[in-house]
Design an enzyme around this catalytic site. Structure first.
Site, mmCIF file in Angstrom:
data_model
loop_
_atom_site.group_PDB
_atom_site.id
_atom_site.type_symbol
_atom_site.label_atom_id
_atom_site.label_comp_id
_atom_site.label_asym_id
_atom_site.label_seq_id
_atom_site.Cartn_x
_atom_site.Cartn_y
_atom_site.Cartn_z
ATOM 1 N N GLY A 247 29.840 -36.936 12.903
ATOM 2 C CA GLY A 247 30.024 -36.105 11.718
ATOM 3 C C GLY A 247 29.319 -34.767 11.859
ATOM 4 C CD GLU A 248 28.874 -33.854 8.551
ATOM 5 O OE1 GLU A 248 30.010 -33.972 8.069
ATOM 6 O OE2 GLU A 248 28.121 -34.822 8.729
ATOM 7 N N GLY A 249 29.762 -32.308 13.731
ATOM 8 C CA GLY A 249 29.584 -31.778 15.082
ATOM 9 C C GLY A 249 28.807 -32.688 15.999
#
Lengths: 593, 593
Positions: free
Chosen positions: B439-441
């Site tokens: 998540g989120e990179g």
């Protein structure tokens, strides 16, 4: 959906150029045409794995095994038919001697074939080999037992299982409580319960032959009071056909993190008829015939799953376009480049690929030692190969599953968020391969075997000889100019770290040695893998000197350079962590945890 | 079944003795009674987590989320009621300003509470906070938008979601294709599809407020052409009540490796009514308000899951008896000792425990920077704290999830084969926490942010200042004699490695920097965790000097010594791997992979 193609070319590279199995014509079964036989066997098994077994892998994970009300276990859809074809091909008994009804192949070739089964469908592979069971019977069984059970195990008509662990007896088998009471007819009544029996119950064959550790009345406490019993699911009639249901049944099938198509059973032995195998109270030694076999198998899982994880991650990295590459000259014309052109994706892929290929070579090298130990006509060579096998068994079992697990995690990472979705299929690699770390003893158990038993064999001369063998290969590669000097120096440094670590841990007190044992094991494993890269690089150089050029050779060079350049960094860490202060580890009172 | 007790005492130790939040009375909201408020809030949330949320965790994994034929999503049994109680307690909006309808707590305290939610039930926690959504609206929303949506988001009456990723646009948002067409009434018609929308559809609340990135007609290519739209699931009537179903629906719910109780949705936007948030084409900047919030959240997952994994592994190690301990004096009277007395089990537990406690401190330290940046009346201090937060955000997001994953794997290992069985519950920790890495990179995206953006801020002065701050703490601990000299030297060595690495990577060409970026990130993360141990050890020494003695203090000392003694070994490895030759990484032709 995942993809898989059997890496036949790389397996052949190892057999032909690294291990040079065709130069061992002195060994029975290593015939003139062994390389040709190998190529065709690998191609055939590889095709079956890719076409039949791999497509059943996802459904094995999804559906798992189901237990009917009568206790029987239904394997995943397609397994019954696939197993029938697999057994018909004779692929479960490849390394079982031909005069016992097996394929009579060298183990080195059988293991090479087995790797593909593990890549394609690890759950299926759990049912696929009876080699260890046959070996127990060959070594410890009575003539009658051999006649009654070996042919059907060798052909795969029946499968074997192992009844070892109990709820309160896992790593500590001295706590086994299952009992066997002699009956007047010479059989034994086996009573008790076992857990974690792989393939303890299933619908693939008419019979399942359990090898069970139990205690005779009045047996000594501890592991020296364990005897081995053969307990068939179905007792045989006069013609040797399964006839009467024995008192052994699966009381449940476990739900597991992975390997869901493999039936891991809790078994109940209720006055089951058992037959003593080997001497009373000597069951553990007999069981270790199978255990050592399965430890090598666990290493094969590592190789197979790392390979298929690599293949899938590499394919995705080529096809997925996101962002621009910072590598000079790699910016294409589209809106984005393949993520293969991202340096970190390459780093991950090279880590996975350089592990998988070296691990394949190491596993096959180890299997070759087993062949030499069994087949050489030189007793000294047999002895030496057996010692090498004993030394390297905990090394490969303790490291290949763990490094393979790490590889699958890296492979998943390349998929980004898609890798977290079940549909993509890569999280199954992670979950399946993790099993190999637990079966037949966790990493610390392997470290304990290596440190407390194996490096002490013959006053340390076996490990010394192993280090000297590696050193010889480094010198040979240097004198022939086959391997670049940076890689040679890296290999020397790693080997030096292993030497230093061996001295340290041999002299350490037991508690400190146990605290550092796993890092010693990892250090050993990494040097062994580096050794394989040295040999692979030297083999590639010989081919290049003979005029051959190919992307495969270029790849070998890059992977060797990648692995070896990082080797001394990893071994230095393991050496230092092994020797790190153990005061904080050992002194903290239990209440503070 | 798993256990969980909120580690309130350790959280309070960090707040009181390491961060000394009570000494920041100058900050609005850091009132006189903050420590008392903290203790009671932590106890209350901790109790709710242990009593209500944790018992729902296994069923969340087993049952997951189901999608009905009409597209609605049913969360796992018990979630609706638990969410109602959670929202009533005001626990989703703890850090939302009181004048916006939230709890008005400092973020440092809110995060401390959130950690417990992540320990008890990570799937549930995915629905539990709207802080980032409220912050976007506070910063970029119109007054009307703020009035219409903030109170219900702050109270948890509605939840927020984020529509970012598309099938072809993951790490590369420049490829986003969802479009928003202006309508005459000032709203926009949003059309397109998003994937991986967490909580995109569920049955916990009457409304779900989607924040969606889309492209206006004629918008520039790339990320500078993205605008942000608020797309409520239910459009509001004149009284602000959910009234008319909007054209946004979940077209499917993903099956995932873990976090199965969290509905990860594929969303379809079909002429959905959207409201522009902020300036046209400036959507990515607005989205980063939420993104940075969620990156800290991902770190919280790491802390929470490592903590619960530790608790379960430690309990099992005390209760499971197998084999004898090689530690002098630890052999008990029974047939076997608790496996806690095995050095390797202790090594694993100390690894997990020393990570979890330092990670908690680091996360709370990071959150405190956010509080200072938002609340200090000194503009220089605000600026400096904001810079520190920007620098450490990729460090914590890039390392805590990965190190936590490793911790859960170690915890599972302590259970032996039992850890592989779903019933034991520890494999869920591994599968759940892995989500935080995606998540989120993924890790490499965080490394890229750190290396290409963050360490360059103010010509490198921010990272220099961070290193100087750590150095100051080392010197203070040395001059007061609070920390033993071996630990101090280890911390100095690790810090030196970070300094050296920062210089190297700042000067490296982009491709080599990208190849080494993840190791730089890990090195940074480990030094930051070591820094926390230094501060914890100093705090423990101050307490001891004041006459306090307890197993908890003894534990702090042992964990600090354990972590710091190993720190320079780990940082040396990362430094060397970062600098390892990148030729083999960069030069291999794509066809050879």
């Amino acid at each position: 959906m995942t993809i898989y193609t059997a890496p036949v070319a790389d397996t052949m590279f190892v057999l032909r150029h690294v291990l040079r199995i065709h130069e061992r014509k002195d060994l029975p079964g290593f015939d003139e045409d062994l390389l040709d036989v190998s190529a065709s066997a690998l191609a055939m098994v590889g095709e079956f794995c890719a076409d039949v077994l791999q497509p059943l892998n996802a459904v094995a994970d999804l559906d798992g095994c189901a237990q009917a009300a009568d206790g029987t276990v239904v394997t995943p859809p397609g397994f019954v038919d696939a197993y029938r074809r697999f057994a018909q091909g004779g692929w479960g008994g490849l390394a079982i001697p031909a005069d016992q009804g097996g394929g009579g192949m060298p183990l080195v070739l059988a293991q090479a074939c087995h790797e593909y089964v593990w890549s394609a469908n690890p759950s299926f592979a759990m049912y696929a080999s009876n080699l260890g069971h046959v070996r127990i019977l060959m070594k410890h069984g009575t003539e009658e037992q051999q006649r009654a059970y070996i042919p059907q195990l060798a052909s795969g008509e029946w499968t074997g299982a192992m009844g070892l662990t109990e709820p309160a007896a896992g790593s500590d088998l001295s706590l086994v409580r299952t009992v066997a009471t002699p009956r007047e007819d010479g059989t034994y009544a086996v009573n008790g319960g076992k857990i974690f029996t792989s393939g303890g119950e299933h619908d693939l064959t008419d019979n399942i032959i359990h090898f069970v550790l139990a205690r005779l009345p009045g047996a000594p406490e501890g592991t020296r009071g364990l005897s081995m019993f053969l307990v068939p699911k179905m007792l045989l009639d006069d013609q040797g056909r399964p006839a009467v249901r024995n008192g052994v049944a699966a009381s449940r099938v476990e739900h597991k993190m992975g390997l869901r198509g493999s039936a891991t059973c809790q078994m109940n032995y209720d006055d089951a008829t058992g037959f003593l195998v080997g001497e009373p109270h000597r069951g553990l030694a007999a069981m270790f015939v199978l255990m050592n076999e399965l430890r090598i198998t666990a290493s094969t899982v590592g190789v197979g799953v790392a390979e298929v994880a690599y293949q899938n991650a590499a394919a995705y990295a080529k096809e997925r376009h996101q962002g621009r590459s910072p590598i000079a000259g790699r910016n294409g014309d589209g809106a984005a480049d393949p993520i293969l052109e991202q340096p970190d994706v390459r780093r991950l892929l090279l880590t996975v690929g350089s592990f998988a290929e070296a691990a394949r070579a190491l596993l096959l090298w180890t299997s070759l030692q087993s062949d030499i130990a069994a087949r050489s006509d030189d007793p000294d060579e047999r002895h030496a190969a057996g010692r090498r096998l004993a030394l390297f068994t905990p090394v490969v079992k303790g490291t290949l599953p763990d490094f393979s697990f790490e590889s699958t995690v890296y492979a998943q990472l390349i998929f980004g968020g898609h890798g977290y979705m079940t549909e993509t299929g890569v999280d199954q690699f992670i979950r399946d391969v993790r099993m190999a770390a637990f079966g037949e003893g966790v990493t610390a158990i392997q470290a304990d075997d290596l440190v407390r038993r194996k490096i002490g064999i013959d006053s340390g001369r076996v490990v010394e000889q192993a280090l000297a063998d590696i050193e010889d290969d480094v010198q040979a590669a240097e004198s022939t100019g086959q391997v670049d000097s940076a890689s040679l120096m890296a290999m020397r440094t790693g080997l030096g770290h292993l030497r230093e670590a061996t001295e340290w841990i041999s002299a350490a007190d037991p508690a400190a040695a146990a605290a550092g044992g796993v890092h010693y094991l990892y250090l050993f494993g990494r040097v062994a893998l580096g050794w394989m890269w040295l040999r692979e690089a030297a083999a590639a150089a010989r081919l290049r000197a003979a005029g051959e050029q190919s992307p495969a050779l270029e790849r070998k060079d890059a992977l060797a350079r990648f692995y070896l350049s990082r080797l001394p960094i990893e071994t230095a860490r393991h050496l230092d962590l092994m020797r790190a202060e153990s005061e904080s580890v050992l002194s903290l009172p239990a209440a503070a945890f």
